[in-house]
Scaffold this active site. Sequence first.
Site, mmCIF file in Angstrom:
data_model
loop_
_atom_site.group_PDB
_atom_site.id
_atom_site.type_symbol
_atom_site.label_atom_id
_atom_site.label_comp_id
_atom_site.label_asym_id
_atom_site.label_seq_id
_atom_site.Cartn_x
_atom_site.Cartn_y
_atom_site.Cartn_z
ATOM 1 N N LYS A 11 30.873 -19.711 -15.776
ATOM 2 C CA LYS A 11 31.432 -20.873 -16.423
ATOM 3 C C LYS A 11 33.009 -20.543 -16.328
ATOM 4 O O LYS A 11 33.457 -19.199 -15.857
ATOM 5 C CB LYS A 11 31.136 -20.922 -17.948
ATOM 6 C CG LYS A 11 29.523 -21.522 -17.874
ATOM 7 C CD LYS A 11 29.076 -21.512 -19.363
ATOM 8 C CE LYS A 11 27.568 -21.969 -19.222
ATOM 9 N NZ LYS A 11 27.156 -21.998 -20.674
ATOM 10 N N TYR A 51 24.515 -31.858 -18.090
ATOM 11 C CA TYR A 51 23.919 -31.364 -19.640
ATOM 12 C C TYR A 51 23.586 -32.624 -20.197
ATOM 13 O O TYR A 51 23.547 -32.752 -21.489
ATOM 14 C CB TYR A 51 25.063 -30.976 -20.114
ATOM 15 C CG TYR A 51 25.480 -29.286 -20.132
ATOM 16 C CD1 TYR A 51 24.314 -28.352 -20.218
ATOM 17 C CD2 TYR A 51 26.613 -28.887 -19.631
ATOM 18 C CE1 TYR A 51 24.673 -26.976 -20.089
ATOM 19 C CE2 TYR A 51 26.817 -27.566 -19.311
ATOM 20 C CZ TYR A 51 25.736 -26.527 -19.752
ATOM 21 O OH TYR A 51 26.104 -25.148 -19.144
ATOM 22 N N PHE A 59 27.828 -30.461 -30.316
ATOM 23 C CA PHE A 59 29.013 -29.880 -29.581
ATOM 24 C C PHE A 59 28.931 -30.572 -28.270
ATOM 25 O O PHE A 59 29.633 -29.719 -27.418
ATOM 26 C CB PHE A 59 28.368 -28.605 -29.493
ATOM 27 C CG PHE A 59 26.721 -28.357 -29.055
ATOM 28 C CD1 PHE A 59 26.474 -28.291 -27.658
ATOM 29 C CD2 PHE A 59 25.800 -27.955 -29.881
ATOM 30 C CE1 PHE A 59 25.230 -27.930 -27.229
ATOM 31 C CE2 PHE A 59 24.505 -27.650 -29.334
ATOM 32 C CZ PHE A 59 24.166 -27.658 -28.196
ATOM 33 N N ARG A 87 17.161 -15.764 -16.554
ATOM 34 C CA ARG A 87 17.502 -15.895 -17.968
ATOM 35 C C ARG A 87 17.279 -14.663 -18.566
ATOM 36 O O ARG A 87 17.912 -14.392 -19.564
ATOM 37 C CB ARG A 87 16.246 -17.098 -18.466
ATOM 38 C CG ARG A 87 16.213 -18.240 -17.932
ATOM 39 C CD ARG A 87 17.252 -19.424 -18.432
ATOM 40 N NE ARG A 87 16.651 -19.614 -19.961
ATOM 41 C CZ ARG A 87 17.391 -20.502 -20.283
ATOM 42 N NH1 ARG A 87 18.617 -21.215 -19.980
ATOM 43 N NH2 ARG A 87 17.168 -20.862 -21.730
ATOM 44 N N THR A 93 21.214 -17.542 -25.731
ATOM 45 C CA THR A 93 22.323 -18.524 -25.663
ATOM 46 C C THR A 93 23.485 -18.037 -26.412
ATOM 47 O O THR A 93 24.814 -18.174 -25.980
ATOM 48 C CB THR A 93 21.979 -19.733 -26.077
ATOM 49 O OG1 THR A 93 20.682 -20.254 -25.310
ATOM 50 C CG2 THR A 93 23.076 -20.940 -26.366
ATOM 51 N N ARG A 104 25.161 -11.625 -21.182
ATOM 52 C CA ARG A 104 25.943 -12.272 -22.299
ATOM 53 C C ARG A 104 25.927 -11.064 -23.383
ATOM 54 O O ARG A 104 27.034 -10.971 -24.137
ATOM 55 C CB ARG A 104 25.127 -13.461 -22.785
ATOM 56 C CG ARG A 104 25.360 -14.807 -21.933
ATOM 57 C CD ARG A 104 24.366 -15.985 -22.604
ATOM 58 N NE ARG A 104 24.538 -17.232 -21.772
ATOM 59 C CZ ARG A 104 23.645 -18.140 -21.743
ATOM 60 N NH1 ARG A 104 22.429 -18.018 -22.437
ATOM 61 N NH2 ARG A 104 23.939 -19.130 -21.219
HETATM 62 P P1 DAT Z 1 21.469 -21.955 -22.318
HETATM 63 O O1 DAT Z 1 22.925 -22.108 -21.557
HETATM 64 O O2 DAT Z 1 21.213 -20.487 -23.015
HETATM 65 O O3 DAT Z 1 20.235 -22.557 -21.541
HETATM 66 P P2 DAT Z 1 21.261 -24.630 -23.766
HETATM 67 O O4 DAT Z 1 20.849 -25.162 -22.703
HETATM 68 O O5 DAT Z 1 20.307 -24.669 -25.030
HETATM 69 O O6 DAT Z 1 21.563 -23.009 -23.688
HETATM 70 O O7 DAT Z 1 22.770 -24.930 -24.098
HETATM 71 C C1 DAT Z 1 23.665 -25.225 -23.007
HETATM 72 C C2 DAT Z 1 25.125 -24.741 -23.421
HETATM 73 O O8 DAT Z 1 25.429 -25.570 -24.491
HETATM 74 C C3 DAT Z 1 25.021 -23.100 -23.943
HETATM 75 O O9 DAT Z 1 25.153 -22.313 -23.095
HETATM 76 C C4 DAT Z 1 26.399 -23.211 -24.793
HETATM 77 C C5 DAT Z 1 26.208 -24.849 -25.271
HETATM 78 N N1 DAT Z 1 25.794 -24.639 -26.882
HETATM 79 C C6 DAT Z 1 24.228 -24.762 -26.899
HETATM 80 N N2 DAT Z 1 23.834 -24.504 -28.125
HETATM 81 C C7 DAT Z 1 25.237 -24.601 -28.946
HETATM 82 C C8 DAT Z 1 25.647 -24.629 -30.212
HETATM 83 N N3 DAT Z 1 24.837 -24.650 -31.060
HETATM 84 N N4 DAT Z 1 26.817 -24.950 -30.419
HETATM 85 C C9 DAT Z 1 27.678 -24.675 -29.353
HETATM 86 N N5 DAT Z 1 27.540 -24.975 -28.119
HETATM 87 C C10 DAT Z 1 26.190 -24.690 -27.614
HETATM 88 MG MG MG Z 2 19.909 -24.412 -20.744
#
Ligand code: DAT
Ligand code: MG
Length: 151
Positions: A11, A51, A59, A87, A93, A104
């Site tokens: 990113k 997304y 968010f 993963r 996350t 991370r």
């Molecule tokens: P990951 O990236 O671990 O697969 P995800 O698919 O649930 O997680 O979410 C995608 C992205 O969105 C994540 O990397 C960061 C953002 N995100 C997720 N949950 C969040 C939250 N509670 N507050 C802010 N950003 C969030």
């Molecule tokens: Mg994801």
Amino acid sequence: NQVEETYIMIKPDGVQRGLVGEIISRFEKKGFKLIGLKMYQCPQELAEEHYKDLSSKSFYQKLIEYITSGPVVCMAWEGVGVVASSRNLIGATDPLQAEPGTIRGDLAVQTGRNVVHGSDSPDNGKREIGLWFKEGEICQWTPAQAPWLRE
Ligand code: DAT
Ligand code: MG
């Protein structure tokens, strides 16, 4: 155990913080095969499509701004079990919850700046590689080390 493909993306924060080599190294050293790699300034529409499952989240808007805030590094990786293993390499996350030793866990502190993306299923791996790469950008090759990684 099946050969799979996953979409991994560094990113904008990972690029700006100079973590590109460090992050690529972790997948490379693990033994996965890099089949696609480019730097890219992501357009708004692609970020939204990538997304789209999160579009109802509070968010979401900030997430789109973050992902489009600077260039990203797009990667396609291939290997047996590469989706779940990636993963694990990436970690939780929320970087404060991510285990030490994960990307991370070692390199980030906040969910909104968690430096890397990895597909969450083989189907999404295919879907996301299709979104981020054109056909000619994926390269099939046989690494010289292949027989030293798997019997
Ligand atoms: P990951 O990236 O671990 O697969 P995800 O698919 O649930 O997680 O979410 C995608 C992205 O969105 C994540 O990397 C960061 C953002 N995100 C997720 N949950 C969040 C939250 N509670 N507050 C802010 N950003 C969030
Ligand atoms: Mg994801």
